[in-house]
Design a protein around this motif. Structure first.
Motif, PDB file in Angstrom:
ATOM      1  N   LEU A 570       0.822  -1.204   0.000  1.00 56.02           N
ATOM      2  CA  LEU A 570       0.000   0.000   0.000  1.00 56.02           C
ATOM      3  C   LEU A 570       0.862   1.263   0.000  1.00 56.02           C
ATOM      4  O   LEU A 570       0.515   2.258  -0.646  1.00 56.02           O
ATOM      5  CB  LEU A 570      -0.932  -0.016   1.210  1.00 56.02           C
ATOM      6  CG  LEU A 570      -2.007  -1.122   1.187  1.00 56.02           C
ATOM      7  CD1 LEU A 570      -2.803  -1.127   2.481  1.00 56.02           C
ATOM      8  CD2 LEU A 570      -2.932  -0.939  -0.016  1.00 56.02           C
ATOM      9  N   VAL A 571       1.985   1.215   0.709  1.00 58.92           N
ATOM     10  CA  VAL A 571       2.920   2.352   0.667  1.00 58.92           C
ATOM     11  C   VAL A 571       3.473   2.510  -0.745  1.00 58.92           C
ATOM     12  O   VAL A 571       3.573   3.626  -1.282  1.00 58.92           O
ATOM     13  CB  VAL A 571       4.051   2.158   1.695  1.00 58.92           C
ATOM     14  CG1 VAL A 571       5.169   3.171   1.448  1.00 58.92           C
ATOM     15  CG2 VAL A 571       3.516   2.303   3.108  1.00 58.92           C
ATOM     16  N   GLY A 572       3.852   1.396  -1.359  1.00 60.06           N
ATOM     17  CA  GLY A 572       4.381   1.445  -2.718  1.00 60.06           C
ATOM     18  C   GLY A 572       3.381   1.967  -3.725  1.00 60.06           C
ATOM     19  O   GLY A 572       3.770   2.585  -4.734  1.00 60.06           O
ATOM     20  N   ARG A 573       2.091   1.758  -3.450  1.00 66.82           N
ATOM     21  CA  ARG A 573       1.042   2.242  -4.353  1.00 66.82           C
ATOM     22  C   ARG A 573       0.595   3.659  -4.013  1.00 66.82           C
ATOM     23  O   ARG A 573      -0.283   4.208  -4.665  1.00 66.82           O
ATOM     24  CB  ARG A 573      -0.167   1.307  -4.258  1.00 66.82           C
ATOM     25  CG  ARG A 573       0.133  -0.110  -4.694  1.00 66.82           C
ATOM     26  CD  ARG A 573       0.014  -0.288  -6.175  1.00 66.82           C
ATOM     27  NE  ARG A 573      -1.349  -0.036  -6.634  1.00 66.82           N
ATOM     28  CZ  ARG A 573      -1.700   0.189  -7.900  1.00 66.82           C
ATOM     29  NH1 ARG A 573      -0.751   0.220  -8.830  1.00 66.82           N
ATOM     30  NH2 ARG A 573      -2.961   0.392  -8.236  1.00 66.82           N
ATOM     31  N   GLY A 574       1.211   4.261  -2.984  1.00 69.46           N
ATOM     32  CA  GLY A 574       0.848   5.623  -2.600  1.00 69.46           C
ATOM     33  C   GLY A 574      -0.459   5.708  -1.854  1.00 69.46           C
ATOM     34  O   GLY A 574      -1.044   6.793  -1.751  1.00 69.46           O
ATOM     35  N   LEU A 575      -0.927   4.612  -1.312  1.00 70.79           N
ATOM     36  CA  LEU A 575      -2.215   4.598  -0.617  1.00 70.79           C
ATOM     37  C   LEU A 575      -2.057   4.649   0.894  1.00 70.79           C
ATOM     38  O   LEU A 575      -3.059   4.644   1.622  1.00 70.79           O
ATOM     39  CB  LEU A 575      -2.993   3.327  -0.996  1.00 70.79           C
ATOM     40  CG  LEU A 575      -3.296   3.154  -2.487  1.00 70.79           C
ATOM     41  CD1 LEU A 575      -3.958   1.799  -2.740  1.00 70.79           C
ATOM     42  CD2 LEU A 575      -4.212   4.284  -2.975  1.00 70.79           C
TER      43      LEU A 575
END
Length: 667
Positions: A570-575
């Motif tokens: 989720l961090v990698g997806r900017g969420l």
């Protein structure tokens, strides 16, 4: 000139080509030890004497060694070297162990046990008996040379005797269980089911009279041969006649299978139909017939099948095939031993034992049914099957047929009988076979060649038959009827492309797509799932179902057992804002990902992945990373320090590992 000398204990002075030998009584004789290519008779006589003496010496001193391997060593000396049995230059020892011996043993299917050790012990025997020439290297030097080949011969011994058996050294891919529709369609087409139903109809309401011994009357048997198309020869050779219906082999096993399955029964001297069997669906009826055929011995073409009641099988169930080897009074043929040992890699429990024989030397242990190794091989090739010749070669090796029968056509003929029975049972298709005249008295034809392929019913019933022997073959369900847990569980068990195809087929069969995706993600994040499945399944879910849909579902699992990996994605997806997470969570996720990388990815791919996970600007992270409480940290730091492409990061990783070792003691 050769002078035959029998082995006598106490010899002290054999020489090189022919030196004096003194006995305790002082008698002086000469033993010839060098032979030319034309001295075959003299060489073989001396070889027998030395081999016998060596065997007695081994027993006397309780030493490990093989007289057969010593004989090969002497044959090499005569056939490929200088024929001097008293002198063993190290270059000749090397040639024998590196080239000559492996080739000869593979060609003649000889065991590769203890060969280097036997060479050493044989040299010591020659030396003790005064047979080793003064100019020959000493046994200590020969021992050092042979030690160099110990690992090589361990590998040769562990490898398959036949290339055909190589695939059995790796676990099989799970075989797909046929769908109920495919299974029913195949069962309806199985000749044995048509046979059983036709027998029941033929019995009629009143049944058919049997002979006093319970056999069919000859007239009825002749009629049934035509009605069922069993192919049994009705015309006998000159000078003989058809005396009993049980002389018709195919009709007999078809009838007895139908009786055992409950399609018909003997009742008061008559053969009558059974209503219960008539009411069974085709799939159930077919399974009953196949299991009945197994119990009747149809899956064994030579003698009686090996049942659980055999007198020496009970105590060996837990010990498997190793127990069968230990129980045999005589040494088992090495080719068969190795073949079965390879199959044993995925035999959980074997409940059958070797058939009884009058001669213990013939009591070779093998699976409970002749069809067992065929099923194990064919289930590895469920789509395209195997060449008939390959099946014959496999059965010849595993069941010992190649050793029992020296006539070249017997193994294919015997295999043909088995495959023909499997075909009638509806378990295989035998495509593109050829008909050849049988030289037997009945002028029958036999089939050879072609390809043997399991039918849908054959896959299902082969699994049933193997289960009856205690053999657990890995399976995978039909994706159309599989659960989300079933499909996720295939991660790493089947090739990636096949897994993705199964996911697509499973998803296409789901009546509620949104609910199906949710179930898939929930199963992928199950607490019992290993990390490699979590990473793979969530990644493939995003690929197949859409990243946006999967990301929304992952948010629901942020506080679940795989929190670190969910947060990482989720961090990698900017969420998700990384500052809202506990400080070490993403570091735990990185270490876990690299641990999986090390275990599953080829080493030549590590540098690229390491650089992606820890780019050069992350080197300062290692100042604190060594304090992380993660069970994989030591291994990950070691590989980063060796394989990271950036020297600054690699140096930081090495320094961090030293600190980690100081903190934990390397545990």
């Amino acid at each position: 000139m050769a002078r035959p000398i029998l082995p006598v204990p106490g010899r002290t002075g054999f020489g090189h080509a022919g030196l004096p030998v003194s006995y305790p009584q002082g008698t002086l004789v000469v033993m010839r030890m060098q032979f030319g290519v034309d001295d075959g008779d003299a060489f073989r006589e001396r070889l027998a004497e030395l081999s016998t003496g060596f065997a007695a010496w081994l027993d006397e001193h309780d030493l490990a060694g093989e007289p057969t391997s010593a004989e090969l060593l002497m044959q090499y000396k005569w056939l490929a070297a200088d024929g001097d049995l008293a002198s063993w230059p190290l270059e000749q020892i090397t040639e024998f162990l590196a080239e000559w011996c492996p080739q000869v043993m593979a060609e003649h299917r000889l065991p590769l046990r203890l060969v280097p050790l036997t060479v050493v012990v044989f040299a010591e025997y020659l030396d003790e008996q005064g047979l080793l020439a003064p100019t020959s290297p000493r046994p200590s030097a020969i021992r050092r040379r042979c030690t160099d080949f110990a690992d090589t011969y361990d590998e040769l011994e562990a490898g398959p005797v036949e290339p055909l058996l190589a695939e059995f050294e790796s676990p099989p891919d799970p075989v797909r269980i046929p769908s109920p529709a495919d299974r029913a369609r195949c069962a309806a087409q199985a000749p044995i089911l048509r046979d059983a139903r036709a027998l029941a109809r033929w019995c009629g309401d009143r049944g058919r009279a049997l002979t006093r011994t319970g056999n069919l009357r000859l007239a009825d048997a002749r009629h049934l041969v035509e009605l069922l198309g069993t192919g049994d020869p009705l015309d006998r050779p000159a000078g003989s006649r058809l005396a009993r219906s049980d002389q018709l082999r195919t009709l007999t096993w078809v009838l007895e299978t139908a009786v055992r399955a409950g399609a018909v029964r003997r009742d008061g001297g008559r053969l009558v139909a059974v209503q219960r069997f008539a009411e069974l669906d085709d799939t159930t009826a077919h399974e009953d017939l196949v299991l009945a055929a197994r119990d009747e011995g149809v899956l064994t073409v030579l003698g009686d099948r090996r049942s659980d009641d055999d007198e020496w099988s009970g105590d060996l169930i837990d010990e498997g095939l190793d127990g069968l080897f230990d129980a045999a009074d005589e040494p088992v043929d090495e080719v068969e031993r190795h073949a079965i040992e390879i199959l044993q890699a995925h035999l959980e429990t074997v409940t059958g034992a070797g058939a009884d024989h009058d001669d213990d030397q013939d009591a070779l242990p093998h699976p409970a049914d002749d069809a067992t190794p065929a099923f194990l091989a064919l289930l590895r090739h469920p789509a395209d099957g195997l060449e008939f010749d390959t099946v014959a070669e496999l059965l010849g090796l595993v069941l010992g047929w190649s050793e029992w029968f020296r006539v070249v056509d017997v193994v294919p003929t015997t295999t043909g009988v088995l495959v023909t029975r499997l075909e009638r049972l509806g378990l295989v298709r035998w495509d593109d076979s050829e008909q050849l005249p049988d030289p037997g008295p009945f002028e029958e034809t036999r089939r050879i060649g072609g390809r043997v392929v399991l039918t849908s019913g054959g896959i299902a019933c082969a699994l049933l038959v193997l289960a009856a022997e205690g053999i657990d073959f890995p399976t995978r369900p039909d994706p159309a009827v599989a659960t989300a847990a079933d499909v996720v569980g295939l991660a790493g068990e089947v090739p990636p492309d096949e897994w993705r195809d199964d996911i697509d087929a499973w998803y296409a069969a789901q009546p509620d797509p949104a609910r199906a995706i949710s179930a898939f993600v929930t199963e992928a994040l199950d607490p019992a799932r290993p990390l490699v499945v979590v990473l793979t399944a969530t990644s493939v879910a995003a690929e197949r179902f859409g990243s946006g849909v999967v990301d929304d579902l992952l948010l629901e699992h942020l506080d679940g057992p795989h929190r670190a990996q969910v947060a990482r994605r989720l961090v990698g997806r900017g969420l998700l804002d990384p500052d809202e997470l506990e400080p070490d969570l993403l570091l735990h996720a990185s270490v876990d990902v690299l641990a999986v990388t090390i275990d599953t990815i080829a080493p030549d791919q590590w540098p690229e992945l390491f650089a992606r996970e820890f780019p050069p600007e992350t080197a300062p992270v290692f100042e604190d990373l060594w304090r992380l409480d993660n069970p994989h940290l030591g291994d990950v730091l070691a590989e980063l320090g060796t394989n990271h492409p950036d020297e600054g990061v690699a140096k930081a990783a090495r320094r961090a590992r030293m600190r980690w070792q100081s903190r934990t003691g390397g545990a």
